[in-house]
Scaffold this active site. Structure first.
Site, mmCIF file in Angstrom:
data_model
loop_
_atom_site.group_PDB
_atom_site.id
_atom_site.type_symbol
_atom_site.label_atom_id
_atom_site.label_comp_id
_atom_site.label_asym_id
_atom_site.label_seq_id
_atom_site.Cartn_x
_atom_site.Cartn_y
_atom_site.Cartn_z
ATOM 1 N N GLY A 86 0.828 -1.204 0.000
ATOM 2 C CA GLY A 86 0.000 0.000 0.000
ATOM 3 C C GLY A 86 0.854 1.242 0.000
ATOM 4 N N MET A 121 1.890 10.293 2.249
ATOM 5 C CA MET A 121 3.054 10.513 3.101
ATOM 6 C C MET A 121 4.076 9.392 3.035
ATOM 7 S SD MET A 121 2.894 13.397 4.818
ATOM 8 C CE MET A 121 3.821 13.163 6.334
ATOM 9 N N GLY A 122 3.669 8.189 2.657
ATOM 10 C CA GLY A 122 4.629 7.106 2.725
ATOM 11 C C GLY A 122 4.226 5.843 2.013
ATOM 12 N N VAL A 152 3.944 1.519 2.391
ATOM 13 C CA VAL A 152 3.733 0.476 3.385
ATOM 14 C C VAL A 152 4.177 -0.862 2.810
ATOM 15 C CG1 VAL A 152 2.094 -0.635 4.939
ATOM 16 C CG2 VAL A 152 1.782 1.751 4.294
ATOM 17 N N LYS A 195 5.386 0.891 7.847
ATOM 18 C CA LYS A 195 5.123 2.171 7.182
ATOM 19 C C LYS A 195 6.388 3.014 7.186
ATOM 20 C CE LYS A 195 2.069 6.215 7.741
ATOM 21 N NZ LYS A 195 0.941 6.739 8.570
ATOM 22 N N ASP A 217 -9.077 11.097 11.818
ATOM 23 C CA ASP A 217 -9.044 10.788 10.388
ATOM 24 C C ASP A 217 -9.686 9.433 10.116
ATOM 25 O OD1 ASP A 217 -8.500 11.441 7.719
ATOM 26 O OD2 ASP A 217 -6.582 10.366 7.745
#
Length: 360
Positions: free
Chosen positions: A21, A25-26, A28, A42, A135
């Site tokens: 994934g 931001m990053g 995984v 992550k 979130d």
């Protein structure tokens, strides 16, 4: 998907086996501990690693260390000071709610009520620990073999903290599930923001759409904060409409508590002649699908899902920073890798899913 040549092959005590994934931001990865425990690892992208992102990431790590509960993906290990900050959490083998609804369609009302009861109870535990999620959205709920799990506390806030990691008029979150007061930049936020987000999530679960939808995040932001624009509840089953109406109330004080959400979800289930435990079991079996169905390995969100968006009124259209070049990492042949039976099985499943969806 397989690792790219530039991907790390290990972080901390975790060997990385594949990509599962990515977000704004990053990246995984699927990782495996020394003892063979699968993990979701992550890593913050090099292009966004700065002092501000490190502070937020460190806050996420501290939040995950604090949170515990049956419906929360457990924290395993992290290094917020590394050149590329990373953290490892419990791996949940199942699709997220966004992917499930897009693939299989909306949930029946009784299963959505079971999902609401489970998540409301989990969020209540988070609030009892002095935290807000901030979130919650379909992409942050994984439908695993042991029931739904909440992930991604990257925006979690300590409710009594006086330290803010955002500027006074900066809004961080996902607009389609954001409470009006959060979108308006009201501080401090209360538990009502997670109640609203849960209502938006349940609305999507039973209809496939969100309270407010528009072409751009800014337009959604405008609709959410406008008290004269009611949320779109079209398609909501009659039994859930009263509950979703109050959960999505514009004024935070008009929303129910999470305890009341649990009770009202139970009432919906019992009105259909079922007990809450039965509905939870049906939800899990429904989410996992037929036994012969191909596996779906997604964490934390499908690439098509709306990423968390920073909405800054003074600069809503700021271009993204270009991706920085990364030094080449050693290839997989430069070290001895650990491969347990579980790791090989999971890697084989990843390859099968990739082969089935590849355009070539």
């Amino acid at each position: 998907m397989p690792l790219n040549p530039e991907d790390p092959v290990a972080l901390g005590d975790f060997e990385l086996l594949g990509r599962i994934g990515q977000g704004g931001m990053g990246q995984v990865y699927l990782g495996e501990s020394l003892g063979g425990e699968p993990a979701a690892v992550k890593v913050i992208k090099p292009s966004v690693v700065d002092s501000e992102s490190r502070k937020r990431f460190a806050q996420e790590v501290e939040a995950l260390k604090t949170i515990y509960g049956a419906r929360i993906a457990a924290f395993l290990q992290a290094d917020a000071e590394a050149e590329q900050p990373w953290l490892a959490t419990e791996y949940v083998d199942g699709p997220d709610l966004a992917r499930h609804v897009k693939t299989h369609g909306p949930l029946p009302s009784v299963l959505a009520a079971a999902l609401g009861a489970v998540l409301a109870e989990a969020l209540s535990g988070v609030h009892d620990q002095g935290l807000l999620h901030r979130d919650l959205k379909p992409a942050n709920v994984l439908l695993g073999p042991n029931g739904p799990m909440i992930i991604d506390f990257g925006l979690a806030a300590f409710t009594e903290s006086s330290v803010a990691l955002t500027m006074p008029h900066q809004v961080v979150g996902t607009p389609i599930c954001m409470a009006p007061e959060q979108a308006a930049g009201v501080k401090p936020l209360t538990a009502a923001v997670d109640v609203y987000a849960l209502g938006a999530l349940l609305l999507f679960a039973v209809t496939g759409h969100y309270p407010h939808e528009a072409a751009t995040p800014y337009m959604v932001f405008h609709l959410v904060t406008d008290p004269a624009t009611a949320p779109d509840l079209s398609g909501v089953p009659a039994g859930l409409e009263p509950l979703l109406t109050v959960m999505l109330a514009h004024d935070a004080g008009d929303r129910p508590s999470l305890t009341e959400v649990v009770q009202r979800c139970r009432a919906v289930i019992e009105a259909q002649g079922m007990k809450i435990a039965q509905a939870r079991r049906k939800l899990t079996s429904h989410a996992m699908g037929p036994a012969d169905a191909p596996p779906t390995l997604v964490w934390p969100a499908p690439a098509s899902d709306t990423p968390a968006t920073e909405i800054v009124p003074a600069d809503l259209e700021s271009p993204a920073e270009p991706t920085a070049a990364r030094p080449e990492q050693p290839g997989p042949m430069t070290r001895t890798l650990r491969h347990s039976v579980q790791a090989r099985r999971t890697a084989d499943r990843l390859r099968a899913v990739y082969a089935a969806t590849a355009p070539f």
